[in-house]
Design a protein around this motif. Structure first.
Motif, mmCIF file in Angstrom:
data_model
loop_
_atom_site.group_PDB
_atom_site.id
_atom_site.type_symbol
_atom_site.label_atom_id
_atom_site.label_comp_id
_atom_site.label_asym_id
_atom_site.label_seq_id
_atom_site.Cartn_x
_atom_site.Cartn_y
_atom_site.Cartn_z
ATOM 1 N N VAL A 214 30.270 27.679 23.225
ATOM 2 C CA VAL A 214 31.317 26.652 23.305
ATOM 3 C C VAL A 214 32.549 27.091 22.513
ATOM 4 N N VAL A 215 32.339 27.601 21.306
ATOM 5 C CA VAL A 215 33.458 28.013 20.446
ATOM 6 C C VAL A 215 34.209 29.195 21.042
ATOM 7 N N VAL A 216 33.472 30.214 21.500
ATOM 8 C CA VAL A 216 34.120 31.422 22.012
ATOM 9 C C VAL A 216 34.852 31.148 23.318
ATOM 10 N N VAL A 217 34.250 30.359 24.185
ATOM 11 C CA VAL A 217 34.903 30.046 25.462
ATOM 12 C C VAL A 217 36.198 29.270 25.237
ATOM 13 N N ARG A 218 36.181 28.344 24.297
ATOM 14 C CA ARG A 218 37.410 27.615 23.976
ATOM 15 C C ARG A 218 38.502 28.561 23.478
ATOM 16 N N GLY A 219 38.119 29.512 22.623
ATOM 17 C CA GLY A 219 39.081 30.479 22.116
ATOM 18 C C GLY A 219 39.628 31.362 23.215
ATOM 19 N N ALA A 220 38.768 31.762 24.152
ATOM 20 C CA ALA A 220 39.214 32.608 25.259
ATOM 21 C C ALA A 220 40.227 31.874 26.130
ATOM 22 N N ARG A 221 39.974 30.622 26.406
ATOM 23 C CA ARG A 221 40.911 29.844 27.225
ATOM 24 C C ARG A 221 42.231 29.617 26.506
ATOM 25 N N ARG A 222 42.163 29.419 25.191
ATOM 26 C CA ARG A 222 43.374 29.185 24.418
ATOM 27 C C ARG A 222 44.294 30.406 24.414
ATOM 28 N N HIS A 223 43.707 31.592 24.404
ATOM 29 C CA HIS A 223 44.509 32.818 24.347
ATOM 30 C C HIS A 223 44.643 33.505 25.703
ATOM 31 N N GLY A 224 44.162 32.852 26.764
ATOM 32 C CA GLY A 224 44.331 33.400 28.103
ATOM 33 C C GLY A 224 43.439 34.576 28.428
ATOM 34 N N ALA A 225 42.312 34.700 27.739
ATOM 35 C CA ALA A 225 41.386 35.801 28.011
ATOM 36 C C ALA A 225 40.416 35.396 29.120
ATOM 37 N N SER A 226 40.126 36.322 30.020
ATOM 38 C CA SER A 226 39.242 36.038 31.149
ATOM 39 C C SER A 226 37.800 35.846 30.691
ATOM 40 N N LEU A 227 37.095 34.931 31.364
ATOM 41 C CA LEU A 227 35.684 34.686 31.078
ATOM 42 C C LEU A 227 34.758 35.424 32.038
ATOM 43 N N ARG A 228 35.314 36.019 33.067
ATOM 44 C CA ARG A 228 34.486 36.670 34.085
ATOM 45 C C ARG A 228 33.926 37.994 33.578
ATOM 46 N N PRO A 229 32.716 38.332 34.053
ATOM 47 C CA PRO A 229 32.155 39.637 33.658
ATOM 48 C C PRO A 229 32.973 40.770 34.271
ATOM 49 N N ASP A 230 33.244 41.782 33.483
ATOM 50 C CA ASP A 230 33.996 42.943 33.928
ATOM 51 C C ASP A 230 33.115 44.175 33.740
ATOM 52 N N ALA A 231 32.751 44.826 34.845
ATOM 53 C CA ALA A 231 31.807 45.941 34.786
ATOM 54 C C ALA A 231 32.301 47.057 33.864
ATOM 55 N N LEU A 232 33.590 47.380 33.976
ATOM 56 C CA LEU A 232 34.132 48.447 33.141
ATOM 57 C C LEU A 232 34.121 48.059 31.668
ATOM 58 N N GLY A 233 34.461 46.803 31.382
ATOM 59 C CA GLY A 233 34.461 46.339 30.004
ATOM 60 C C GLY A 233 33.068 46.298 29.415
ATOM 61 N N ILE A 234 32.093 45.844 30.222
ATOM 62 C CA ILE A 234 30.706 45.797 29.756
ATOM 63 C C ILE A 234 30.199 47.214 29.482
#
Length: 445
Positions: A214-234
Motif C-alpha cells: 500500500v505504501v509503495v504503490v501510493r509513492g509510485a503513483r505520487r511520483h508517476g512511476a509505473s506499476l506494471r512489470p517490466d521484463a528488462l527492469g526485473i
C-alpha cells in the motif's frame, strides 16, 4: 555549511544525527524476523525438547530460503539512495517496483521447490527421528509465506533508499504483535501444536507484505512511476543482485553448517543452538541497524559525488559499531540467568548453552565492525568484493566447524568457530574500507 567547510566536531554531530535518525527506526524493522523466531522458540520450547529441536532445524532452513534473496532489500537500498542523491526519484521508485515483481517470482519458485522436498531436506540436516516430523511440518507450512517475506524485503529496500526507516518500523511492530497473538492462540488455544506456530507466522508475514505494498504503490503513483512489470527492469534487478546473492549464499552456508554440526551433537545441543542462534540473530540485526543507515547514507553521498562525506560517515559508523557491540556484549553476560528460562526448563539444554553464550558476548565488538563495514560496502554497490570475501570466509570456517564433533568441545567449540568466522570477515572488510576502491560516485555504479 557544506561538508567540506564543516569542523570535525560539527561533522561528527551531523553524522550522529543521520545515523540515529535512520538506525533507531531501522532496528525495530530489522529485528522483526528474529523476534518472530524467538517468539516461536519460546512458545514451541514449552511443548517439548523434540519440538524445539525440530523448530531449530526448520527455522534455519526457512531463514536460508528467504535470506539468500536479501539482495532484494540491500541492493535496492543502495540503488535507490544513489538515485535519490542524484535527484531522480521517479527512476528510483521504478527500480524498486521491479524489485517487488522479482520478489513475487522468486517466492513462487521457492515454494515449488520446498514443499515437495521438505522431508528430504530435513533428513539431510541430520534431524533425529523424534525431531524430524516437527521440522517437516513447520517447514512446509511456513514456506507458504515466503513470497510475502520477499515482498517485505524488496519494499523495505525502496523505503530505506528514500531515507524512510520509520514506516518499516511501524509495520514491523504490527507484524510482531500479530505473530505473538496468533502463535499463542493457534498453538495453545486451538491446540495445533507446532503447526499453529507456523500458520501464525505465515498470516503475520502476509499482513506485513500487504501494508508495504500500500505504501509503495501510493509513492509510485505520487511520483508517476509505473506499476506494471517490466521484463528488462526485473532482469536488471536480478543481475545487480547476483554478487550479493553469492555473498549471502556463502553466509547462509556457514550458518547451515553450524546448525548441521549442532544437530549431530544431539537434541539438547541443537535445542541450545537454536536458542543461541535466535539471540545471535537479534544482536546481529541490532548492529545491522547502523549498517542500514550506512547503506542509505553512503549511497546518497556517492550519488551526490561527495567522497569525503562518504569516508567520514564510514569512519563514524565504525565507531558506533564498536561501542554498540561492547554494550550488547555486557548485556548478554548480565542477562544470561534470566534469558535461558524463557525458552526451556531442560537443565541439559541450559548447561550446553551457558558457556556458548559467553563466547557470543565476547565477540560482539567484532560483530559491530563487521556489520557496519558490510553495510557501508553494500551502500557503495561493492557487491563483487563482498562475494569474494565471504567465499574466503566460508573456506576458512567449514573445515574448522566440521571437525568439532571429532575433536570435541561441543557447542562451545562450535561457537568459538563462529567467532573465528566473524574475525576473518572483519579483516577482509577492514582492508577493503582502507583501500578506497569502493568510493565510486554517480547515480549508478
Amino acid at each position: 555549511m557544506t561538508q567540506a567547510s564543516a569542523t570535525p566536531k560539527a561533522t561528527r554531530r551531523q553524522h550522529d544525527r543521520e545515523i540515529v535518525a535512520l538506525a533507531v527506526p531501522a532496528f525495530g524493522a530489522l529485528v522483526a524476523e528474529p523476534l518472530f523466531v524467538m517468539v516461536d522458540s519460546a512458545i514451541v520450547g514449552h511443548l517439548g525438547t523434540a519440538q524445539l529441536a525440530g523448530l531449530g532445524i526448520a527455522s534455519a532452513l526457512l531463514t536460508t530460503a528467504v535470506s539468500v534473496f536479501v539482495f532484494l532489500a540491500y541492493a535496492t537500498t543502495a540503488a535507490v539512495a544513489r538515485r535519490m542523491g542524484a535527484g531522480d526519484l521517479q527512476a528510483a521508485i521504478r527500480q524498486g517496483m521491479d524489485g517487488i515483481w522479482l520478489a513475487l517470482l522468486l517466492g513462487a519458485a521457492v515454494i515449488a521447490v520446498v514443499l515437495p522436498t521438505a522431508p528430504s531436506i530435513v533428513e539431510l540436516f541430520g534431524a533425529s527421528d523424534t525431531a524430524a516430523p516437527y521440522a517437516t511440518t513447520y517447514l512446509r507450512i511456513s514456506a507458504l509465506g515466503i513470497p510475502a517475506m520477499l515482498v517485505v524485503l524488496a519494499a523495505t529496500g525502496v523505503l530505506r533508499g528514500l531515507q524512510d526507516t520509520r514506516t518499516p518500523l511501524y509495520v514491523a511492530i504490527a507484524g510482531f504483535v500479530a505473530n505473538a497473538v496468533l502463535n499463542v492462540g493457534l498453538v495453545y488455544g486451538a491446540d495445533l501444536g507446532i503447526a499453529g506456530s507456523a500458520w501464525g507466522t505465515v498470516v503475520a508475514q502476509c499482513g506485513m507484505a500487504a501494508a508495504y505494498l500500500v505504501v509503495v504503490v501510493r509513492g509510485a503513483r505520487r511520483h508517476g512511476a509505473s506499476l506494471r512489470p517490466d521484463a528488462l527492469g526485473i532482469r536488471a534487478s536480478a543481475q545487480a543482485g547476483v554478487p550479493l546473492l553469492v555473498r549471502t549464499l556463502s553466509l547462509r552456508a556457514i550458518l547451515m553448517i553450524a546448525t548441521a554440526v549442532a544437530a549431530r551433537l544431539g537434541d539438547a545441543d541443537i535445542a541450545a543452538h537454536q536458542i543461541i542462534l535466535s539471540l545471535w540473530s537479534l544482536l546481529a540485526f541490532a548492529l545491522d541497524a547502523i549498517a542500514i543507515a550506512g547503506q542509505a547514507i553512503i549511497g546518497r553521498y556517492l550519488g551526490a559525488d561527495d567522497t569525503d562525506g562518504a569516508r567520514q560517515a564510514c569512519r563514524r559508523m565504525v565507531e558506533w559499531g564498536i561501542a554498540v557491540g561492547v554494550a550488547l556484549g555486557v548485556l548478554v553476560i548480565l542477562s544470561r540467568p534470566l534469558f535461558l528460562p524463557l525458552f526451556t526448563g531442560d537443565s541439559t539444554v541450559k548447561d550446553a548453552a551457558l558457556p556458548a553464550l559467553v563466547i557470543v558476548a565476547l565477540s560482539q565488538p567484532i560483530c559491530g565492525v563487521v556489520f557496519v563495514l558490510d553495510g557501508v560496502l553494500m551502500g557503495a554497490g561493492d557487491g563483487p568484493y563482498l562475494a569474494k570475501a565471504m567465499i574466503l570466509t566460508l573456506v576458512v570456517f567449514a573445515p574448522v566447524a566440521l571437525l568439532v564433533p571429532t575433536l570435541g568441545g561441543g557447542l562451545t567449540a562450535l561457537w568459538a568457530a563462529m567467532t573465528l568466522m566473524m574475525t576473518v570477515r572483519m579483516l577482509t572488510l577492514w582492508l577493503r574500507s582502507r583501500s578506497g576502491h569502493w568510493l565510486v560516485t554517480g547515480a549508478t555504479r
